[in-house]
Motif scaffolding. Sequence first.
Motif, mmCIF file in Angstrom:
data_model
loop_
_atom_site.group_PDB
_atom_site.id
_atom_site.type_symbol
_atom_site.label_atom_id
_atom_site.label_comp_id
_atom_site.label_asym_id
_atom_site.label_seq_id
_atom_site.Cartn_x
_atom_site.Cartn_y
_atom_site.Cartn_z
ATOM 1 N N HIS A 22 0.839 -1.189 0.000
ATOM 2 C CA HIS A 22 0.000 0.000 0.000
ATOM 3 C C HIS A 22 0.879 1.246 0.000
ATOM 4 C CE1 HIS A 22 -2.811 3.018 1.563
ATOM 5 N NE2 HIS A 22 -3.811 2.165 1.318
ATOM 6 N N ASN A 23 0.487 2.237 -0.738
ATOM 7 C CA ASN A 23 1.304 3.433 -0.925
ATOM 8 C C ASN A 23 1.591 4.190 0.368
ATOM 9 O OD1 ASN A 23 2.709 5.068 -2.787
ATOM 10 N ND2 ASN A 23 1.091 6.594 -2.661
ATOM 11 N N ARG A 24 0.798 3.990 1.403
ATOM 12 C CA ARG A 24 0.965 4.766 2.632
ATOM 13 C C ARG A 24 1.521 3.960 3.802
ATOM 14 N NH1 ARG A 24 -4.552 7.884 1.668
ATOM 15 N NH2 ARG A 24 -3.771 9.363 0.136
ATOM 16 N N ILE A 25 2.304 2.925 3.523
ATOM 17 C CA ILE A 25 2.920 2.204 4.643
ATOM 18 C C ILE A 25 3.983 3.091 5.280
ATOM 19 C CG2 ILE A 25 2.485 -0.106 3.723
ATOM 20 C CD1 ILE A 25 5.504 -0.202 2.966
ATOM 21 N N SER A 26 4.204 2.873 6.562
ATOM 22 C CA SER A 26 5.228 3.630 7.279
ATOM 23 C C SER A 26 6.600 2.971 7.084
ATOM 24 C CB SER A 26 4.888 3.671 8.772
ATOM 25 O OG SER A 26 4.980 2.371 9.338
ATOM 26 N N GLU A 27 7.637 3.701 7.446
ATOM 27 C CA GLU A 27 8.992 3.138 7.388
ATOM 28 C C GLU A 27 9.091 1.911 8.298
ATOM 29 O OE1 GLU A 27 11.700 3.956 5.549
ATOM 30 O OE2 GLU A 27 10.426 5.365 4.453
ATOM 31 N N GLN A 28 8.426 1.978 9.445
ATOM 32 C CA GLN A 28 8.437 0.855 10.381
ATOM 33 C C GLN A 28 7.763 -0.368 9.756
ATOM 34 O OE1 GLN A 28 6.359 1.603 14.047
ATOM 35 N NE2 GLN A 28 7.033 -0.308 14.971
ATOM 36 N N GLU A 29 6.628 -0.156 9.090
ATOM 37 C CA GLU A 29 5.939 -1.268 8.435
ATOM 38 C C GLU A 29 6.782 -1.839 7.299
ATOM 39 O OE1 GLU A 29 1.209 -0.422 8.785
ATOM 40 O OE2 GLU A 29 2.381 1.026 7.620
ATOM 41 N N ALA A 30 7.452 -0.979 6.538
ATOM 42 C CA ALA A 30 8.317 -1.448 5.454
ATOM 43 C C ALA A 30 9.435 -2.322 6.015
ATOM 44 C CB ALA A 30 8.884 -0.276 4.664
ATOM 45 N N GLY A 31 10.020 -1.915 7.120
ATOM 46 C CA GLY A 31 11.068 -2.711 7.759
ATOM 47 C C GLY A 31 10.541 -4.054 8.240
ATOM 48 N N MET A 32 9.328 -4.056 8.787
ATOM 49 C CA MET A 32 8.711 -5.295 9.250
ATOM 50 C C MET A 32 8.458 -6.243 8.075
ATOM 51 S SD MET A 32 4.867 -5.988 10.659
ATOM 52 C CE MET A 32 4.323 -5.643 8.992
ATOM 53 N N LEU A 33 7.961 -5.686 6.948
ATOM 54 C CA LEU A 33 7.699 -6.522 5.771
ATOM 55 C C LEU A 33 8.997 -7.089 5.199
ATOM 56 C CD1 LEU A 33 4.954 -4.351 4.040
ATOM 57 C CD2 LEU A 33 4.623 -6.529 5.233
ATOM 58 N N LYS A 34 10.045 -6.280 5.166
ATOM 59 C CA LYS A 34 11.345 -6.748 4.677
ATOM 60 C C LYS A 34 11.839 -7.919 5.524
ATOM 61 C CE LYS A 34 16.075 -5.230 3.911
ATOM 62 N NZ LYS A 34 17.023 -4.119 4.000
ATOM 63 N N GLU A 35 11.709 -7.786 6.839
ATOM 64 C CA GLU A 35 12.144 -8.858 7.740
ATOM 65 C C GLU A 35 11.239 -10.087 7.608
ATOM 66 O OE1 GLU A 35 12.533 -9.623 12.532
ATOM 67 O OE2 GLU A 35 12.765 -7.581 11.763
ATOM 68 N N LEU A 36 9.931 -9.864 7.523
ATOM 69 C CA LEU A 36 8.970 -10.962 7.446
ATOM 70 C C LEU A 36 9.152 -11.788 6.172
ATOM 71 C CD1 LEU A 36 6.363 -12.315 8.610
ATOM 72 C CD2 LEU A 36 5.083 -10.674 7.227
ATOM 73 N N PHE A 37 9.297 -11.115 5.035
ATOM 74 C CA PHE A 37 9.382 -11.813 3.754
ATOM 75 C C PHE A 37 10.813 -12.144 3.335
ATOM 76 C CE2 PHE A 37 5.302 -9.377 3.108
ATOM 77 C CZ PHE A 37 4.488 -10.476 3.330
ATOM 78 N N GLY A 38 11.808 -11.558 3.982
ATOM 79 C CA GLY A 38 13.198 -11.866 3.677
ATOM 80 C C GLY A 38 13.674 -11.338 2.340
#
Length: 85
Positions: A22-38
């Motif tokens: 989603h275009n409005r994710i936060s930096e924190q959410e982006a970091g969480m997704l990067k870690e979650l999906f590898g």
Amino acid sequence: SVAGYKTPGSCLIVSNRGWLAHNRISEQEAGMLKELFGCEGMNGTTNMGNALVGIGGVANSDGALIGESSSGFEESRIMQALDLV
């Protein structure tokens, strides 16, 4: 939740090579997704500005199908986010 939505499937397109959120994710959410999906990913839209990207496309590690109303800029960003270029 992703960008405040409790339906993350509507806010994400994910493959084992990358993700588009989603275009409005936060930096924190982006970091969480990067870690979650590898893998790396980015935010964006489909179909001329629809931020609920999960309803505008599907993908796997070999390619993606996106809505026909998606702009060239959106297509380029999706391909980059999913590491398909």
